[in-house]
Design a protein around this motif. Structure first.
Motif, PDB file in Angstrom:
ATOM      1  N   UNK A   1       0.454  -1.066   0.425  1.00  0.00           N
ATOM      2  CA  UNK A   1       0.425  -0.012  -0.161  1.00  0.00           C
ATOM      3  C   UNK A   1       0.667   1.402  -0.103  1.00  0.00           C
ATOM      4  N   UNK A   2       0.334   1.868  -0.812  1.00  0.00           N
ATOM      5  CA  UNK A   2       1.694   3.479  -0.781  1.00  0.00           C
ATOM      6  C   UNK A   2       0.892   3.954   0.565  1.00  0.00           C
ATOM      7  N   UNK A   3       1.859   4.799   1.074  1.00  0.00           N
ATOM      8  CA  UNK A   3       1.631   5.700   1.992  1.00  0.00           C
ATOM      9  C   UNK A   3       1.615   6.880   2.193  1.00  0.00           C
ATOM     10  N   UNK A   4       0.624   6.966   3.592  1.00  0.00           N
ATOM     11  CA  UNK A   4       0.240   8.487   3.317  1.00  0.00           C
ATOM     12  C   UNK A   4       0.596   9.820   4.193  1.00  0.00           C
ATOM     13  N   UNK A   5       0.821  11.024   3.526  1.00  0.00           N
ATOM     14  CA  UNK A   5       1.955  11.963   4.430  1.00  0.00           C
ATOM     15  C   UNK A   5       0.791  13.098   4.213  1.00  0.00           C
ATOM     16  N   UNK A   6       0.516  13.557   5.197  1.00  0.00           N
ATOM     17  CA  UNK A   6      -0.454  15.028   5.246  1.00  0.00           C
ATOM     18  C   UNK A   6       0.949  16.647   5.936  1.00  0.00           C
ATOM     19  N   UNK A   7       0.327  17.127   4.803  1.00  0.00           N
ATOM     20  CA  UNK A   7       0.972  18.463   5.109  1.00  0.00           C
ATOM     21  C   UNK A   7       0.380  19.216   6.250  1.00  0.00           C
ATOM     22  N   UNK A   8       0.526  19.432   7.265  1.00  0.00           N
ATOM     23  CA  UNK A   8       0.039  20.627   8.664  1.00  0.00           C
ATOM     24  C   UNK A   8       0.807  21.620   9.009  1.00  0.00           C
ATOM     25  N   UNK A   9       0.023  22.798   9.163  1.00  0.00           N
ATOM     26  CA  UNK A   9       0.604  24.022   9.447  1.00  0.00           C
ATOM     27  C   UNK A   9      -0.466  24.495   9.752  1.00  0.00           C
ATOM     28  N   UNK A  10       0.423  26.566  10.519  1.00  0.00           N
ATOM     29  CA  UNK A  10      -0.497  26.929  10.821  1.00  0.00           C
ATOM     30  C   UNK A  10      -0.605  28.191   9.085  1.00  0.00           C
ATOM     31  N   UNK A  11      -1.700  28.301   9.044  1.00  0.00           N
ATOM     32  CA  UNK A  11      -2.479  29.011   7.582  1.00  0.00           C
ATOM     33  C   UNK A  11      -0.846  29.860   6.823  1.00  0.00           C
ATOM     34  N   UNK A  12      -0.831  30.396   6.276  1.00  0.00           N
ATOM     35  CA  UNK A  12       0.237  29.998   4.947  1.00  0.00           C
ATOM     36  C   UNK A  12       1.407  30.410   5.368  1.00  0.00           C
ATOM     37  N   UNK A  13       2.062  29.160   5.866  1.00  0.00           N
ATOM     38  CA  UNK A  13       3.238  28.426   6.206  1.00  0.00           C
ATOM     39  C   UNK A  13       4.526  27.627   4.608  1.00  0.00           C
ATOM     40  N   UNK A  14       2.910  27.956   3.287  1.00  0.00           N
ATOM     41  CA  UNK A  14       4.112  27.499   2.145  1.00  0.00           C
ATOM     42  C   UNK A  14       3.410  25.809   1.737  1.00  0.00           C
ATOM     43  N   UNK A  15       2.495  25.370   3.085  1.00  0.00           N
ATOM     44  CA  UNK A  15       2.701  23.939   2.797  1.00  0.00           C
ATOM     45  C   UNK A  15       1.437  23.705   0.968  1.00  0.00           C
ATOM     46  N   UNK A  16       0.728  24.282   0.365  1.00  0.00           N
ATOM     47  CA  UNK A  16       0.459  24.069  -0.750  1.00  0.00           C
ATOM     48  C   UNK A  16       1.190  24.491  -1.834  1.00  0.00           C
ATOM     49  N   UNK A  17       2.711  25.517  -1.238  1.00  0.00           N
ATOM     50  CA  UNK A  17       3.483  24.916  -2.417  1.00  0.00           C
ATOM     51  C   UNK A  17       4.504  23.973  -2.067  1.00  0.00           C
ATOM     52  N   UNK A  18       4.463  23.487  -0.690  1.00  0.00           N
ATOM     53  CA  UNK A  18       5.323  22.180  -0.545  1.00  0.00           C
ATOM     54  C   UNK A  18       4.584  20.800  -2.018  1.00  0.00           C
TER      55      UNK A  18
END
Length: 461
Positions: free
Chosen positions: A1-18
């Motif tokens: 199974x493919x592992x699942x990685x979640x990107x978490x943090x407060x707003x506007x720290x660059x999560x979507x860019x990552x």
């Protein structure tokens, strides 16, 4: 199974860019505005391995209004993840919002990696030193916007997780067929119709199927494994504690399948959820059949509207064959397995280099590539670079300037020549390397003597 990685943090720290960097896409909207991401965004990771990435909205201390739903979406992403990337802003340093996010993550009991984003121009040894106060060890300094430190992050992110090995594409094993779609479009009914018995629970209520169900069976001497998946609905409407894993399960089923049957409801229009889910199938390169279900008793004008919707909203699936069926009554279902077997064969077909090059030469004679600054693009030969989906690599000169329209022309040419129907075909271009690049032309003694005579003659004049 493919592992699942979640990107978490407060707003506007660059999560979507990552997220975009890890998936190699632009699926997540990026702007210098806090709170732009609200729902969970899923994608297949391409950087440094194979995994599923989940982008989330920012976590805030006291959510209100839509922020409450955003926080709930993020909490669900944390629950379904195997590992969490806690992204902070190295420029602004630790904030009370970061501490609040960290407290929530510690309650989840998952392994968390501290990622100090926006660390460009800062030495690695001192980047993120202020975040040592969090008690999580040294942060991983990166810059998503400048693509710095990503490889080191991926290596640490996947360390200790079960190694995912790409299955060797082969038709010697049973053909795996994943059935995906929104809730209540008739996926379980279709599987029961294909195998000829009530193998999975089918009920006129969305969300009856909760997990991926593998159903092995044989038909006409061929072995199959049908994978029934939970329906994927809009993330904002996912409330059930089990159903929230449906997207991950569907993506994992797509990854392990030879062929995917995408089921649509003929009584409804093609929704954004349909386009997104089937877009993941195309991105993963899986062979695909479109099954428009509940086609019986639909008026002629509504049928024409549905066909127009398929053309308008799913133009990127021009390779997928369309079947208009009734899973309940069996209309049009009989051809699905044979077509799935044909699509699987096409996806795993061996393509010889001489034949590929012959087809390429015929395509060039019919339509030459355009001129680039007065010079003709030269495509010399082609060979196969992979299977499931078929990858065709073409070598030549000035290949960076090949227009996208000409690439599509070549894809269609190869598809028709080798009967690669039902599967995406990928064409990649590579430049022929210059064997003399970087090498100085060594002069002989006679050439050196001649040069000296010419220089003396020029000085004398």
């Amino acid at each position: 199974m493919l592992p699942v990685i979640a990107i978490v943090g407060r707003p506007n720290v660059g999560k979507s860019t990552l997220f975009n960097v890890l998936t190699g896409t632009r699926d997540a909207i990026v702007a210098d505005l806090p709170g732009l991401t609200r729902d969970r965004q899923y994608g297949f990771g391409r950087r440094g391995g194979r995994y599923i990435v989940v982008d989330t909205g920012g976590l805030v201390d006291v959510p209100s209004g839509v922020e409450t739903l955003m926080v709930r979406q993020t909490e669900r992403a944390v629950e379904e993840a195997d590992r969490i990337l806690f992204v902070v802003d190295n420029r602004s340093g630790p904030t009370p919002e970061d501490l609040s996010v960290l407290t929530r993550l510690r309650r989840a009991g998952k392994q968390v990696l501290l990622v100090a984003n926006k660390s460009e121009g800062v030495e690695r040894e001192i980047a993120g030193v202020e975040f040592y106060a969090f008690g999580m060890g040294p942060p991983i300094p990166i810059s998503s916007a400048h693509n710095e430190g990503i490889d080191a992050l991926v290596a640490e992110m996947l360390a200790g997780l079960p190694a995912y090995e790409e299955p060797e594409p082969s038709l010697e094993e049973p053909i795996r067929i994943a059935v995906v779609g929104r809730p209540n479009v008739g996926k379980s009914t279709l599987i029961n119709r294909l195998i000829g018995e009530e193998r999975v629970v089918a009920f006129d209520e969305p969300g009856t199927t909760r997990d991926s169900v593998h159903v092995p069976f044989e038909r006409d001497g061929h072995s199959y494994v049908l994978i029934d998946t939970a329906g994927v609905r809009r993330r904002a409407r996912i409330e059930d504690a089990v159903e929230k894993y449906s997207v991950v399960k569907a993506l994992q089923a797509i990854d392990e399948a030879h062929v995917v049957i995408g089921v649509l409801d003929g009584h409804e229009t093609v929704a954004d959820q349909d386009a997104t889910l089937l877009g993941h199938v195309a991105e993963r390169g899986r062979a695909l059949l479109l099954a428009v279900n509940k086609w019986d008793h639909i008026p002629a004008d509504q049928r024409d509207h549905m066909r127009n919707q398929l053309e308008l909203k799913l133009p990127f699936l021009d390779f997928a064959q369309r079947h208009f069926i009734s899973a309940l009554h069996g209309t049009g279902v009989g051809d699905l397995l044979s077509q799935a077997r044909r699509a699987a064969r096409a996806a795993l077909k061996d393509l010889s280099t001489p034949e590929l090059t012959r087809v390429l030469e015929a395509a060039l004679q019919a339509h030459q590539p355009p001129l680039v600054r007065g010079r003709r693009i030269k495509l010399r030969y082609a060979h196969q670079g992979g299977k499931n989906p078929p990858v065709i690599i073409i070598h030549g000169n000035q290949v960076l300037h090949v227009p996208e329209a000409y690439r599509r022309y070549l894809v269609n040419t190869f598809r028709e020549a080798f009967k690669l129907h039902g599967t995406p075909v990928r064409v990649e271009f590579r430049s022929d390397s210059n064997p003399f690049a970087g090498r100085r032309n060594e002069l002989t003694a006679r050439q050196i003597s001649k040069r000296r005579r010419l220089m003396r003659h020029a000085k004398g004049r």
